[in-house]
Scaffold this active site. Structure first.
Site, PDB file in Angstrom:
ATOM      1  N   ASP A  77      37.064  36.137  38.515  1.00  0.00           N
ATOM      2  CA  ASP A  77      37.554  37.402  39.039  1.00  0.00           C
ATOM      3  C   ASP A  77      38.577  37.072  40.112  1.00  0.00           C
ATOM      4  O   ASP A  77      38.228  36.618  41.203  1.00  0.00           O
ATOM      5  CB  ASP A  77      36.384  38.206  39.623  1.00  0.00           C
ATOM      6  CG  ASP A  77      36.821  39.530  40.228  1.00  0.00           C
ATOM      7  OD1 ASP A  77      38.008  39.864  40.108  1.00  0.00           O
ATOM      8  OD2 ASP A  77      35.976  40.223  40.815  1.00  0.00           O
ATOM      9  N   ASP A  79      42.277  37.997  42.392  1.00  0.00           N
ATOM     10  CA  ASP A  79      42.985  39.126  43.012  1.00  0.00           C
ATOM     11  C   ASP A  79      44.359  38.688  43.484  1.00  0.00           C
ATOM     12  O   ASP A  79      44.479  37.697  44.219  1.00  0.00           O
ATOM     13  CB  ASP A  79      42.198  39.649  44.220  1.00  0.00           C
ATOM     14  CG  ASP A  79      40.818  40.166  43.841  1.00  0.00           C
ATOM     15  OD1 ASP A  79      40.724  41.354  43.513  1.00  0.00           O
ATOM     16  OD2 ASP A  79      39.857  39.368  43.874  1.00  0.00           O
ATOM     17  N   ASP A 132      42.899  40.978  38.992  1.00  0.00           N
ATOM     18  CA  ASP A 132      43.043  42.324  39.536  1.00  0.00           C
ATOM     19  C   ASP A 132      44.342  42.408  40.321  1.00  0.00           C
ATOM     20  O   ASP A 132      44.676  41.498  41.094  1.00  0.00           O
ATOM     21  CB  ASP A 132      41.866  42.664  40.461  1.00  0.00           C
ATOM     22  CG  ASP A 132      40.568  42.860  39.704  1.00  0.00           C
ATOM     23  OD1 ASP A 132      40.634  43.243  38.521  1.00  0.00           O
ATOM     24  OD2 ASP A 132      39.494  42.630  40.289  1.00  0.00           O
TER      25      ASP A 132
END
Length: 313
Positions: A77, A79, A132
């Protein structure tokens, strides 16, 4: 008193992301950035051009290898913040405009469709990892404002959080390693219980807040136990269940936890704390290692831990 420091060091080598994988992720990041830059240069050359700031666990260097990641990148994940910086608030567009334009920029970048979520647009990869892309509008010398649908233009400062963490690490030996251990524990708990555990951001703040320096011999198993005891005692105390962000917006990240989620986390933390105490107090390194393995999973290898009987021979 059992000593499993050797097993902790080996475990850390297993969970920490390799430089090769980091380079792959940086390459993916640059490709996404190029797509977004090109989109805005081609379609909105008269508007503020985007700038980027890598944020989250990758930027803080606490990102882990996922449990199921053997060969590929797995469920990372990541960013990457997109910043539109101006000296005039009137240049700020509607939240939907930023979401739509970023979505258009990355649509088709991979074989997986991107997602348009409330806080960000997400680029998905076939191997399970994703990036993201939150968008921020920022006045020069001001605080970034996140284009979040549910909390419009929320002031948020990921760069400031990264700077805070770097400063904490300068004064707290092994802090990054402690954060990685806590995140690896949460990942394992989630994998076997499906419980919703705290985010990496929360674990980072808790580790810094409840930090205890290692002993003179720098035993990470002992340090981990001491931090877990302090953390549990603090969070389980009456009116002690808080995790306050040290940067804008200075919110309590536990504020949205209902009673079940709070209870689930405290119960798992108590179990971890108690097994850590049992491990340290054990006289048998192999038995002690089994206590840590119960909390970390099989990636925490006990093959090098000596049995008490072996030492007696």
């Amino acid at each position: 008193m059992a000593n499993n420091n050797e097993q902790f060091i080996a475990f850390h080598d297993t969970i920490k992301m390799s430089q090769t994988k980091k380079e792959t992720l940086r390459t993916n990041r640059e490709a996404i950035r190029a797509k977004i830059r090109n989109h805005f240069k081609t379609n909105h050359s008269d508007y503020i051009q985007p700038k980027f700031c890598w944020q989250g666990s990758f930027a803080m260097d606490t990102i882990l290898n996922p449990i199921k990641d053997e060969e590929g990148l797995g469920a990372y994940d990541l960013d990457d913040g997109i910043y539109f910086i101006s000296d005039d608030i009137a240049e700020r567009k509607d939240i939907e405009w930023y979401h739509e334009e970023i979505y258009k920029a990355v649509d088709g970048h991979t074989n997986q469709d991107p997602d348009d979520k409330d806080p960000c647009v997400t680029v998905n990869y076939a191997d399970g990892h994703h990036v993201d892309l939150p968008a921020y509008f920022m006045l020069k010398d001001g605080t970034p404002q996140l284009s979040h649908r549910k909390t419009p233009w929320l002031e948020s400062d990921p760069k400031g959080l990264r700077e805070w963490f770097n400063e904490e690490c300068r004064n707290k030996h092994n802090l990054k390693r402690i954060v990685r251990y806590l995140k690896a524990w949460c990942d394992y708990v989630k994998s076997v219980t499906d419980k919703k555990m705290p985010t990496g951001c929360i674990l980072t703040m808790l580790a810094a807040e409840h930090y205890i320096a290692p002993t003179e011999d720098n035993r990470e198993d002992m340090q981990m136990k001491d931090i877990l005891v302090k953390m549990y005692n603090s969070l389980s105390a009456e009116d002690g269940f808080h995790c306050n962000r040290p940067t804008t917006p200075y919110d309590d990240l536990f504020e949205g936890y209902n009673s079940k989620r709070k209870s689930d986390f405290l119960n798992e933390l108590k179990s971890f704390k108690e097994d850590a105490e049992r491990a340290i107090n054990s006289k048998n390194p192999k038995d002690a290692c089994g206590k840590w393995q119960k909390q970390f999973g099989l990636r925490f290898c006990c093959s090098t831990a000596k049995d008490e009987d072996e030492d007696a021979q």
